[in-house]
Motif scaffolding. Structure first.
Motif, short mmCIF file in Angstrom:
data_model
loop_
_atom_site.label_atom_id
_atom_site.label_comp_id
_atom_site.label_asym_id
_atom_site.label_seq_id
_atom_site.Cartn_x
_atom_site.Cartn_y
_atom_site.Cartn_z
N GLY A 1 0.80 -1.22 0.00
CA GLY A 1 0.00 0.00 0.00
C GLY A 1 0.84 1.27 0.00
O GLY A 1 2.06 1.26 0.17
N TRP B 1 1.21 0.77 8.64
CA TRP B 1 1.18 -0.27 7.60
C TRP B 1 1.15 -1.67 8.20
O TRP B 1 0.39 -2.54 7.75
N ASP C 1 -2.24 -3.37 7.10
CA ASP C 1 -2.06 -4.21 5.91
C ASP C 1 -1.47 -5.58 6.23
O ASP C 1 -1.93 -6.61 5.74
#
Length: 308
Positions: free
Chosen positions: A27, A67, A71
């Motif tokens: 991402g 993150w 993710d």
């Protein structure tokens, strides 16, 4: 050896190699964190360089934590990155406090920018120098004397911040002292730390002046604690004395248009008309100890006073 080999083999080959790579990229938060790391490691040195590095690295670790949380969903990656973010944040606060603790008044900040910063002096070292003079800038009104010939003791070292000082001896003008020059560097250099003396010249304010003064004893204590500051002042004072000597040399000349040169004290006798060939004594052309501002004996000053 067999055990060591098996240890390294297990360390290297314990995990299966990547046979299939992910097709989709990570991402945007992950790439933002990487960019912040790259830019952050380009920071320089000094206080502001550290602020730059810790701020960008902290933001990078914060993005990596987000993150890892959103993710990757890996608690260990999130934990390590968040701990590193916290360390960078604490370091940023600490450096910010140090920067605020070495802030100065406007005149001292201008003095640092004009004289000390070009020499590579850090703010922490400069702070020690400023504290030695009690962070005080002294005012000398117009036509008031900083020192009087034969009366004022040599007990400090002063640096002119603004204004102009007129130096005279026996009522005769010698030279001016301008901002960023020491007022009493020749007197300082002429005495040992344990000696005492008095001014052999008079220093009068030509305009309203502001100067910084360090007391001799306090400054010598600073030199004893910090040899770097001692060498710094030695260089500054030596350069200042050289400027004053050449200022005197520019105003002194002899007959037939020859200019007196302090580097060749005996040469000027060749140019004097009807001068008997008598070798002058060595001491008559030396600058008097305790007042390196004095002109050599026997030199006629035919020049007009210097103008600003």
């Amino acid at each position: 050896m067999g055990e060591n080999a098996s240890f390294w083999e297990s360390l290297i080959y314990a995990h299966p190699t990547c046979t299939i790579w992910k097709q989709e990229a990570e991402g945007s938060i992950y790439h933002l964190a990487s960019i912040l790391f790259v830019v952050g490691f380009m920071g320089g040195s000094g206080f502001f360089g550290l602020l730059y590095v810790f701020s960008l690295l902290g933001l990078g670790f914060l993005c990596s934590s987000v993150w890892a949380w959103l993710d990757v969903c890996a608690a260990d990656i999130f934990s390590w990155n968040f701990v590193l973010f916290a360390i960078c944040f604490v370091q940023f606060i600490y450096v910010t406090y140090q920067v605020r603790s070495v802030s100065f008044d406007r005149e001292f900040q201008e003095l640092y920018s004009a004289l000390f910063q070009p020499l590579g002096i850090s703010l922490t070292v400069y702070r020690k120098i400023v504290l030695c003079c009690d962070a005080e800038v002294i005012t000398l009104e117009k036509e008031h004397c900083y020192a009087m010939q034969g009366k004022t003791p040599i007990d400090k070292l002063s640096l002119l911040v603004s204004g102009r000082i007129r130096v005279t001896v026996d009522g005769e003008f010698l030279h001016y002292i301008f901002p960023l020059q020491f007022l009493d560097s020749p007197e300082w250099d002429s005495l040992r730390p344990t000696e005492e003396g008095i001014f052999q010249v008079t220093l009068t304010a030509e305009t309203d002046c502001r100067y910084v003064a360090w007391r001799r004893k306090k400054l010598y204590l600073l030199f004893a604690k910090h040899r770097f500051i001692s060498r710094l002042f030695s260089i500054l004072i030596g350069s200042d004395i050289a400027e004053k000597l050449y200022a005197l040399n520019d105003r002194v000349h002899v007959g037939q248009g020859f200019r007196y040169d302090i580097r060749l004290p005996n040469f000027y006798h060749v140019a004097l008309p009807e001068t008997p060939p008598v070798q002058p004594s060595h001491h008559s052309h030396q600058l008097q100890r305790g007042s390196p501002r004095r002109k050599p004996a026997g030199i006629t000053n035919c020049g007009s006073f210097l103008t600003p």
